[in-house]
Motif scaffolding. Structure first.
Motif, PDB file in Angstrom:
ATOM      1  N   SER A 197     -30.276  22.177 -47.867  1.00  0.00           N
ATOM      2  CA  SER A 197     -31.531  21.680 -47.118  1.00  0.00           C
ATOM      3  C   SER A 197     -30.835  20.898 -45.781  1.00  0.00           C
ATOM      4  O   SER A 197     -30.092  19.969 -45.833  1.00  0.00           O
ATOM      5  CB  SER A 197     -32.296  20.817 -47.919  1.00  0.00           C
ATOM      6  OG  SER A 197     -33.314  20.210 -47.225  1.00  0.00           O
ATOM      7  N   GLY A 198     -31.527  21.310 -44.697  1.00  0.00           N
ATOM      8  CA  GLY A 198     -31.071  20.825 -43.420  1.00  0.00           C
ATOM      9  C   GLY A 198     -30.734  21.858 -42.525  1.00  0.00           C
ATOM     10  O   GLY A 198     -30.424  23.039 -42.918  1.00  0.00           O
ATOM     11  N   PRO A 199     -30.315  21.473 -41.164  1.00  0.00           N
ATOM     12  CA  PRO A 199     -29.799  22.686 -40.368  1.00  0.00           C
ATOM     13  C   PRO A 199     -28.119  22.851 -40.829  1.00  0.00           C
ATOM     14  O   PRO A 199     -27.571  22.231 -41.413  1.00  0.00           O
ATOM     15  CB  PRO A 199     -29.614  21.787 -38.971  1.00  0.00           C
ATOM     16  CG  PRO A 199     -29.947  20.307 -39.165  1.00  0.00           C
ATOM     17  CD  PRO A 199     -30.600  20.368 -40.604  1.00  0.00           C
ATOM     18  N   GLY A 223     -19.976  17.319 -38.194  1.00  0.00           N
ATOM     19  CA  GLY A 223     -20.399  17.421 -39.653  1.00  0.00           C
ATOM     20  C   GLY A 223     -19.235  18.112 -40.313  1.00  0.00           C
ATOM     21  O   GLY A 223     -19.220  18.056 -41.729  1.00  0.00           O
ATOM     22  N   TRP A 241     -27.672  18.250 -33.646  1.00  0.00           N
ATOM     23  CA  TRP A 241     -29.063  18.627 -33.831  1.00  0.00           C
ATOM     24  C   TRP A 241     -30.307  17.739 -33.644  1.00  0.00           C
ATOM     25  O   TRP A 241     -29.996  16.578 -33.705  1.00  0.00           O
ATOM     26  CB  TRP A 241     -29.272  19.255 -35.415  1.00  0.00           C
ATOM     27  CG  TRP A 241     -28.643  20.222 -35.782  1.00  0.00           C
ATOM     28  CD1 TRP A 241     -27.344  20.274 -36.737  1.00  0.00           C
ATOM     29  CD2 TRP A 241     -28.846  21.774 -35.338  1.00  0.00           C
ATOM     30  NE1 TRP A 241     -27.115  21.673 -37.064  1.00  0.00           N
ATOM     31  CE2 TRP A 241     -27.872  22.450 -35.959  1.00  0.00           C
ATOM     32  CE3 TRP A 241     -29.876  22.349 -34.735  1.00  0.00           C
ATOM     33  CZ2 TRP A 241     -27.831  23.992 -35.952  1.00  0.00           C
ATOM     34  CZ3 TRP A 241     -29.730  23.749 -34.602  1.00  0.00           C
ATOM     35  CH2 TRP A 241     -28.893  24.697 -35.149  1.00  0.00           C
ATOM     36  N   ASP A 243     -33.290  17.497 -34.794  1.00  0.00           N
ATOM     37  CA  ASP A 243     -34.202  17.253 -35.921  1.00  0.00           C
ATOM     38  C   ASP A 243     -33.306  17.744 -37.181  1.00  0.00           C
ATOM     39  O   ASP A 243     -32.463  18.260 -37.029  1.00  0.00           O
ATOM     40  CB  ASP A 243     -35.412  18.086 -35.956  1.00  0.00           C
ATOM     41  CG  ASP A 243     -35.199  19.585 -35.335  1.00  0.00           C
ATOM     42  OD1 ASP A 243     -34.357  20.152 -35.746  1.00  0.00           O
ATOM     43  OD2 ASP A 243     -35.967  20.043 -34.474  1.00  0.00           O
ATOM     44  N   ASN A 244     -33.997  17.188 -38.215  1.00  0.00           N
ATOM     45  CA  ASN A 244     -33.396  17.484 -39.858  1.00  0.00           C
ATOM     46  C   ASN A 244     -34.565  17.942 -40.666  1.00  0.00           C
ATOM     47  O   ASN A 244     -34.482  17.451 -41.897  1.00  0.00           O
ATOM     48  CB  ASN A 244     -32.821  16.195 -39.960  1.00  0.00           C
ATOM     49  CG  ASN A 244     -32.031  16.200 -41.360  1.00  0.00           C
ATOM     50  OD1 ASN A 244     -31.234  17.369 -41.405  1.00  0.00           O
ATOM     51  ND2 ASN A 244     -31.619  15.461 -42.133  1.00  0.00           N
ATOM     52  N   GLU A 245     -35.226  19.031 -40.180  1.00  0.00           N
ATOM     53  CA  GLU A 245     -36.111  19.743 -40.937  1.00  0.00           C
ATOM     54  C   GLU A 245     -35.601  20.259 -42.197  1.00  0.00           C
ATOM     55  O   GLU A 245     -34.226  21.014 -41.888  1.00  0.00           O
ATOM     56  CB  GLU A 245     -37.269  20.532 -40.376  1.00  0.00           C
ATOM     57  CG  GLU A 245     -37.968  20.019 -39.220  1.00  0.00           C
ATOM     58  CD  GLU A 245     -38.940  19.050 -39.917  1.00  0.00           C
ATOM     59  OE1 GLU A 245     -39.359  19.244 -40.927  1.00  0.00           O
ATOM     60  OE2 GLU A 245     -39.425  17.768 -39.378  1.00  0.00           O
ATOM     61  N   PRO A 246     -36.146  20.341 -43.568  1.00  0.00           N
ATOM     62  CA  PRO A 246     -35.342  21.133 -44.545  1.00  0.00           C
ATOM     63  C   PRO A 246     -35.091  22.303 -44.307  1.00  0.00           C
ATOM     64  O   PRO A 246     -33.884  23.155 -44.941  1.00  0.00           O
ATOM     65  CB  PRO A 246     -36.325  20.517 -45.951  1.00  0.00           C
ATOM     66  CG  PRO A 246     -37.692  20.415 -45.113  1.00  0.00           C
ATOM     67  CD  PRO A 246     -37.264  19.834 -43.853  1.00  0.00           C
ATOM     68  N   TRP A 250     -34.813  24.754 -36.216  1.00  0.00           N
ATOM     69  CA  TRP A 250     -34.129  23.471 -35.579  1.00  0.00           C
ATOM     70  C   TRP A 250     -33.650  23.757 -34.220  1.00  0.00           C
ATOM     71  O   TRP A 250     -33.364  24.740 -33.873  1.00  0.00           O
ATOM     72  CB  TRP A 250     -32.783  23.324 -36.579  1.00  0.00           C
ATOM     73  CG  TRP A 250     -33.196  22.958 -37.854  1.00  0.00           C
ATOM     74  CD1 TRP A 250     -33.514  21.847 -38.572  1.00  0.00           C
ATOM     75  CD2 TRP A 250     -32.669  24.063 -38.990  1.00  0.00           C
ATOM     76  NE1 TRP A 250     -33.727  22.181 -39.923  1.00  0.00           N
ATOM     77  CE2 TRP A 250     -33.153  23.292 -40.313  1.00  0.00           C
ATOM     78  CE3 TRP A 250     -32.344  25.263 -38.779  1.00  0.00           C
ATOM     79  CZ2 TRP A 250     -33.043  24.214 -41.498  1.00  0.00           C
ATOM     80  CZ3 TRP A 250     -32.056  26.220 -40.346  1.00  0.00           C
ATOM     81  CH2 TRP A 250     -32.441  25.306 -41.242  1.00  0.00           C
ATOM     82  N   GLY A 252     -31.210  21.939 -31.051  1.00  0.00           N
ATOM     83  CA  GLY A 252     -30.074  21.203 -30.738  1.00  0.00           C
ATOM     84  C   GLY A 252     -29.897  20.814 -29.260  1.00  0.00           C
ATOM     85  O   GLY A 252     -30.307  21.506 -28.501  1.00  0.00           O
TER      86      GLY A 252
END
Length: 448
Positions: A197-199, A223, A241, A243-246, A250, A252
């Motif tokens: 989940s996430g970018p 990361g 990034w 945002d951190n939408e699941p 996204w 960046g």
């Protein structure tokens, strides 16, 4: 009533924003024709559909008439702010095959030994460039064209990399900021569920080319572990990034910051975003400039007798960069033939002088032709043109005084000089006489 009026104004404003920018981008589809030759075919990207439905394009192959689905909204946002006065972007399209990044520092992006099946199928890479935009996007077309009122193929924008500053001009010694943003939407639900989940992890690469030589300027894999090459020239990038939408999409930021730029830092910059088996790249130009200072010697007046040439004029053009593109013009303003004419005489430029900050200087010389009494009061001007200056350039001027027409003539000047010389001699003689007489009287008294 007031809330309704505000809502109505907001709706009108949104409608204006959405309707801005081109709805269709004309492209060239470029492919290998064999034998080292390239073939081109017309293509088009439909970014926005008008109220009248899809415009028919019987001149295009249905597979090259693409209705772009842009989940991240990066393309739509880029062309909403596209100036109406700007020329249409140059657009090229070609086939793309997913592949892992070749650099060792990006190995952590592709732990799998082979490209995942979710990336199978047809891919297209679209590159656009204009004075206000440089953009690269990876499109995933549907397998079959849709039979709508116009036969068209829907394609999803998966990865978009763009900059709104394709050409940046910065003064020598100041900081430079090279804008870069990107957006990603997984191409299939399988690709979305195959990652956490996430970018996803990504790599950012900035390369610099100057005078035919290129090198890696900065690399980052936020990361991920691993040894990163050291950044050069004090470069710093905002590799993150937004945002951190699941499940995406996204967006960046990969903007590059260069402190106190030097002449060696101008040239071409290549910005690449690496995702697992997907890459997008844009090209930016950095122009380092310093406007010249212009002065003219002798100043503010030059003297000449009728039929004689004024003294040599020296135009000092100092501390500018780059050395290319400099032009020096000599003008005679306010003469008998009108308000402006090209100054006559022998002219030449000195060799460049280099300074510690990377800027250069030179001097332009003019040996004027003999003047006439009608040119009294005219002005010699040195006008300098340079890429760092406005279109009219920068100039300095001196005034021509023809002897005998204003103020004392040349002969009067010589006479005044001789008179002053004689007067000075007379004063010295009187002073000597005054000092000598008392001394002689005292001598006579002592003698008595």
């Amino acid at each position: 009533m007031k809330p309704l009026s505000l809502l109505f104004a907001l709706v009108l404003g949104l409608g204006t924003v959405v309707s801005a920018g081109p709805a269709v981008i004309e492209c060239w589809f470029v492919e290998d024709a064999g034998g080292g030759r390239l073939a081109k075919r017309h293509a088009a990207l439909l970014l926005r559909q008008g109220p009248g439905g899809l415009p028919p394009r019987p001149d295009l192959d249905p597979e090259l008439y693409l209705k772009v689905h842009d989940p991240a909204g990066a393309l739509q946002a880029a062309f909403r702010r596209y100036p109406r006065s700007a020329p249409a972007p140059h657009c090229e399209m070609s086939r793309y095959v997913p592949f892992p990044a070749s650099a060792n520092w990006a190995n952590g992006l592709t732990p799998e030994q082979s490209c995942p099946r979710a990336l199978d199928g047809t891919w297209l890479m679209v590159s656009m460039s204009s004075p206000v935009l440089s953009l690269s996007t990876l499109l995933r077309p549907q397998s079959e064209p849709q039979q709508e009122p116009a036969v068209i193929t829907t394609a999803t924008a998966v990865l978009t990399v763009l900059t709104h500053t394709p050409t940046t001009r910065v003064r020598l010694g100041q900081d430079a900021l090279l804008d870069l943003s990107f957006a990603y939407m997984p191409p299939t639900p399988e690709a979305t569920t195959s990652v956490a989940s996430g970018p996803p992890p990504f790599g950012l690469e900035w390369r610099h080319q100057h005078q035919g030589k290129g090198h890696l300027l900065l690399a980052a894999t936020p990361g991920l572990g691993g040894q990163m090459p050291a950044a050069r020239d004090g470069a710093v990038a905002f590799a993150v990034w937004d945002d951190n939408e699941p499940w995406g999409p996204w967006t960046g930021n990969g903007t590059l910051w260069l402190p106190a730029v030097r002449p060696s830092q101008d040239g071409t910059y290549l910005a690449t975003i690496h995702l697992p088996y997907l890459q997008g790249q844009v090209t930016l130009e950095l122009a380092v400039q310093k406007p010249p200072k212009v002065s003219l010697m002798p100043a503010p007046l030059v003297w000449a007798a009728p039929g004689e040439a004024p003294p040599e004029l020296i135009c000092l053009v100092s501390h500018f960069y780059p050395s290319e593109g400099l032009e020096v013009e000599w003008e005679l303003r306010g003469g008998p033939e009108g308000s402006f004419q090209k100054a006559q005489g022998q002219r030449w430029l000195s060799a460049l002088r280099h300074h510690s900050d990377g800027s250069v200087s030179l001097s332009a010389h003019l040996r004027p032709s003999p003047v006439t009494s009608a040119q009294h009061g005219a002005r010699y001007a040195c006008r300098v043109h340079h890429p760092s200056l406005p279109a009219l350039g920068r100039s300095a001027e001196v005034t021509l005084e023809v002897a005998g027409l204003s103020g004392p003539s040349l002969e009067d000047g010589v006479g005044l000089f001789l008179s002053a010389f004689l007067l000075l001699g007379l004063l010295k003689a009187l002073g000597w006489a005054v000092a000598y007489l008392p001394t002689s009287k005292e001598s006579e008294k002592k003698a008595q």
